[in-house]
Design an enzyme around this catalytic site. Structure first.
Site, mmCIF file in Angstrom:
data_model
loop_
_atom_site.group_PDB
_atom_site.id
_atom_site.type_symbol
_atom_site.label_atom_id
_atom_site.label_comp_id
_atom_site.label_asym_id
_atom_site.label_seq_id
_atom_site.Cartn_x
_atom_site.Cartn_y
_atom_site.Cartn_z
ATOM 1 N N ASP A 54 0.843 -1.187 0.000
ATOM 2 C CA ASP A 54 0.000 0.000 0.000
ATOM 3 C C ASP A 54 0.883 1.244 0.000
ATOM 4 O O ASP A 54 1.867 1.310 0.743
ATOM 5 C CB ASP A 54 -0.862 -0.007 1.278
ATOM 6 C CG ASP A 54 -2.300 0.372 1.005
ATOM 7 O OD1 ASP A 54 -2.518 1.489 0.515
ATOM 8 O OD2 ASP A 54 -3.186 -0.448 1.290
ATOM 9 N N ASP B 186 -3.473 4.650 -2.282
ATOM 10 C CA ASP B 186 -4.542 5.108 -1.399
ATOM 11 C C ASP B 186 -5.101 6.453 -1.874
ATOM 12 O O ASP B 186 -4.322 7.333 -2.261
ATOM 13 C CB ASP B 186 -3.956 5.260 0.007
ATOM 14 C CG ASP B 186 -5.009 5.456 1.079
ATOM 15 O OD1 ASP B 186 -5.841 4.564 1.270
ATOM 16 O OD2 ASP B 186 -4.995 6.520 1.738
ATOM 17 N N GLU C 232 -6.989 3.302 -5.830
ATOM 18 C CA GLU C 232 -8.204 3.381 -5.030
ATOM 19 C C GLU C 232 -8.798 4.760 -5.315
ATOM 20 O O GLU C 232 -8.308 5.769 -4.813
ATOM 21 C CB GLU C 232 -7.907 3.251 -3.535
ATOM 22 C CG GLU C 232 -9.198 3.185 -2.728
ATOM 23 C CD GLU C 232 -9.239 4.023 -1.448
ATOM 24 O OE1 GLU C 232 -10.152 3.818 -0.642
ATOM 25 O OE2 GLU C 232 -8.371 4.892 -1.255
ATOM 26 N N HIS D 187 -11.360 -3.604 3.366
ATOM 27 C CA HIS D 187 -11.300 -3.241 4.785
ATOM 28 C C HIS D 187 -12.069 -1.955 5.098
ATOM 29 O O HIS D 187 -12.018 -1.490 6.233
ATOM 30 C CB HIS D 187 -9.836 -3.085 5.189
ATOM 31 C CG HIS D 187 -9.176 -1.936 4.472
ATOM 32 N ND1 HIS D 187 -8.940 -1.939 3.104
ATOM 33 C CD2 HIS D 187 -8.751 -0.739 4.906
ATOM 34 C CE1 HIS D 187 -8.399 -0.799 2.751
ATOM 35 N NE2 HIS D 187 -8.263 -0.049 3.820
ATOM 36 N N ASP D 188 -12.715 -1.358 4.094
ATOM 37 C CA ASP D 188 -13.464 -0.111 4.319
ATOM 38 C C ASP D 188 -14.973 -0.305 4.189
ATOM 39 O O ASP D 188 -15.723 0.652 4.365
ATOM 40 C CB ASP D 188 -13.046 0.949 3.282
ATOM 41 C CG ASP D 188 -11.632 1.452 3.502
ATOM 42 O OD1 ASP D 188 -11.169 1.446 4.654
ATOM 43 O OD2 ASP D 188 -10.986 1.844 2.504
HETATM 44 C C1 NOJ Z 1 -8.552 4.649 2.122
HETATM 45 C C2 NOJ Z 1 -8.172 3.484 2.977
HETATM 46 O O1 NOJ Z 1 -8.608 2.309 2.362
HETATM 47 C C3 NOJ Z 1 -8.802 3.726 4.314
HETATM 48 O O2 NOJ Z 1 -8.727 2.589 5.150
HETATM 49 C C4 NOJ Z 1 -8.147 4.918 4.948
HETATM 50 O O3 NOJ Z 1 -8.807 5.214 6.166
HETATM 51 C C5 NOJ Z 1 -8.245 6.138 4.035
HETATM 52 N N1 NOJ Z 1 -7.949 5.836 2.665
HETATM 53 C C6 NOJ Z 1 -7.277 7.199 4.478
HETATM 54 O O4 NOJ Z 1 -5.964 6.800 4.218
#
Ligand code: NOJ
Length: 548
Positions: free
Chosen positions: A112, A217, A275, A336-337
């Site tokens: 990441d 990210d 992402e 994970h989000d």
């Molecule tokens: C996206 C990530 O997937 C998430 O887990 C994170 O909180 C935010 N970006 C900020 O980095």
């Protein structure tokens, strides 16, 4: 089922033989995967210990969420040192060993990269705090004078994705700094060449170590509209899609062009996956133009409801947008989000995306959610392009939907005063051995988040070798997908009844019944199905089959 007439024809998803075009990539959230040292937090040695399991699943690559030095205020997405391993997760030697062992098993490793913001504990931010306004140190971030007589109001109205203002004031000063996420995650100023040079160095550091790629990210946030104009609209929809002058600016693409050039200096088709929560698909496709990134998560697919028309539309639009720029589509259902899709599909609005679930909210129908998730796995793995699996998805793991507030750690829970339940429920450690304390996650039986009792039914040990289990379903799916080269294939829709998706990819025909009633399968040999099929060839409700 009516006779087969070709309805739509969609071309291959881009030319080229690079490994990532059709790869199945497994996301590891390191703190919740496997704990080797008994502190209740997963680590790199734990990952090494599960490489044989991953290899037997049949994946091509793993993506590791951050393991860098960090105060861990946002699960490691708040990085204090981009070129070091946090002692929580082990050492650089552990990383190198894990990388080597993965490569020995033919598994590629993606890490990441978090370029939008650093941690406030990063040296750069700490020196910025020690220097006056206008300093070179402050120019690496977005420091601005506040409004009002004494600078007591934030410089503009931007809100944080995690709730509250996107600005925090430096105590005793008129200056504020921008943070689109938590106040411990100051946004970097990508108009500053020093920031650009630093990240190219970080890329080179890890590329030299041998990583195969980077998941970038919030790739759509790095460049902000110049002048940071006011914006009082929402910065995200409930679904997660972002709007406003802080997102998807033209300038981000220059950055990815320069990173593409850096990657090209290394052998072995190194890659970048974005992402980027942007819409429509034609905007997303701009991140994967030939000289930019290589993949972008298809969040429209993740967000699609359990509905045949909606899914077909997303699949068509995504394949067309990708084909336009010669890029594959990157299918994803969970990460994970987001609330795990097994649980989303068990809600009364199946597939809707709540921002977390707690005991006071609607509880998903676990059995129905799993049925649909298994059918969705047959859909996803039959599609041309690349697929991401979120750890535990192959076990059919549900979300922890009754986690007590006292255990919550997600900053979005705190910054919204609990309005958003947050993402802890999908980050609960993996059950490896059903009968053990912490379900075998930790050598000391500890777990940084409590695991629900239901996890005792999902242990990898119970599922291993059981032909009816979700784990064996995934193993078989991945093998068939590879054997029939479906990732490189071409999708052709075939006519179908309402609520049923029916298409072919190479020699395989795929039927997904999204209805709550059974349907009769067209003729052919059933290669795999998500639920038992009787002698009469009846495909049950919320089930899918691959036919030859
Ligand atoms: C996206 C990530 O997937 C998430 O887990 C994170 O909180 C935010 N970006 C900020 O980095």
């Amino acid at each position: 089922m009516p006779v087969q007439i070709k309805e739509t024809f969609l071309g291959k998803c881009g030319a080229g033989a690079e490994w990532w075009r059709n790869a199945v990539i497994y996301q590891i959230y390191p703190r919740s995967f496997a704990d080797s040292n008994g502190d209740g937090i997963g680590d790199l040695v734990g990952i090494s210990s599960k490489l044989s399991y991953l290899s037997s699943l049949g994946i091509d690559a793993i993506w590791l969420s951050p393991f860098y030095r960090s105060p861990q205020l946002d699960g490691g997405y708040d990085i204090a040192d981009y070129c070091d391993v946090d002692p929580l997760f082990g050492t650089m030697d552990d990383f190198d060993r894990m990388l080597r062992q993965a490569h020995d098993k033919g598994i590629k490793v993606i890490i990441d990269l978090v370029p939008n913001h650093t941690s406030s504990a990063h040296n750069w931010f700490q020196s910025a705090l020690k220097t006056p306004m206008g300093s070179a140190e402050r120019n690496r971030y977005h420091f601005r004078d506040g409004k009002g007589e004494n600078g007591e109001l934030p410089p503009n109205q931007w809100k944080s994705i995690f709730g509250g203002d996107a600005w925090s004031r430096i105590p005793g000063e008129t200056q504020w700094y921008l943070h689109l996420f938590d106040s411990s995650q100051p946004d970097l100023n990508w108009d500053n060449p020093e920031v650009r040079a630093e990240f190219e160095d970080i890329l080179r550091f890890w590329l030299k170590r041998g990583v195969d790629g980077f998941r970038v990210d919030v790739a759509h946030a790095l460049v902000k509209e110049s002048g940071l104009p006011d914006w009082d609209g929402p910065i995200k929809e409930g679904s997660g899609i972002n709007f406003g002058p802080m997102w998807d600016q033209e300038g981000v693409h220059d950055i990815y062009r320069s990173w593409n050039r850096v990657l090209k200096q290394f052998s072995g088709d190194r890659m970048l996956v974005a992402e980027a929560w942007v819409q429509p698909q034609s905007r997303l496709a701009r991140y994967v133009r030939n000289d930019e990134m290589h993949q972008a998560f298809n969040f429209d697919y993740l967000l699609a409801r359990w509905d045949a028309i909606a899914l077909k539309e997303v699949i068509n639009t995504s394949l067309a947008a990708g084909a336009h720029v010669g890029a594959p589509t990157t299918w994803v259902m969970s990460n994970h989000d987001t609330v795990r899709h097994t649980s989303r599909y068990g809600l009364s609005e199946p597939g809707s995306r709540p921002l977390g679930i707690d005991a006071s909210r609607e509880q998903p129908d676990e059995a129905l959610g799993l049925r649909r998730a298994r059918a969705a796995a047959l859909l996803t793995h039959a599609l041309p392009g690349s697929v991401y699996i979120y750890q535990g998805e192959e076990l059919g793991l549900p979300e922890h939907t009754t986690l007590d507030a006292a255990h919550r750690q997600d900053p979005s829970f705190f910054r919204t005063n609990g309005l958003e339940i947050g993402r802890d429920g999908c980050r609960v450690p993996i059950p490896w051995i059903s009968g053990e304390v912490s379900y075998g996650f930790s050598t000391a039986g500890k777990s940084w988040l409590p695991q629900p009792e239901s996890f005792s039914r999902y242990g990898a040990d119970l599922q291993h070798g059981d032909s009816q289990s979700t784990l064996e379903l995934y193993r078989q799916l991945l093998k068939l997908r590879r054997d029939y080269e479906l990732g490189n294939g071409t999708l052709t829709w075939l006519p179908s009844a309402q609520g049923v998706l029916y298409f072919e990819n190479g020699p395989i025909r795929i039927v997904i019944n999204l209805n709550d009633m059974a349907t009769v399968l067209p003729g052919g040999q059933v290669l795999i199905s998500s639920a038992p099929i009787d002698q009469a060839g009846v495909l049950p409700a919320n089930a899918a089959a691959w036919l030859k």
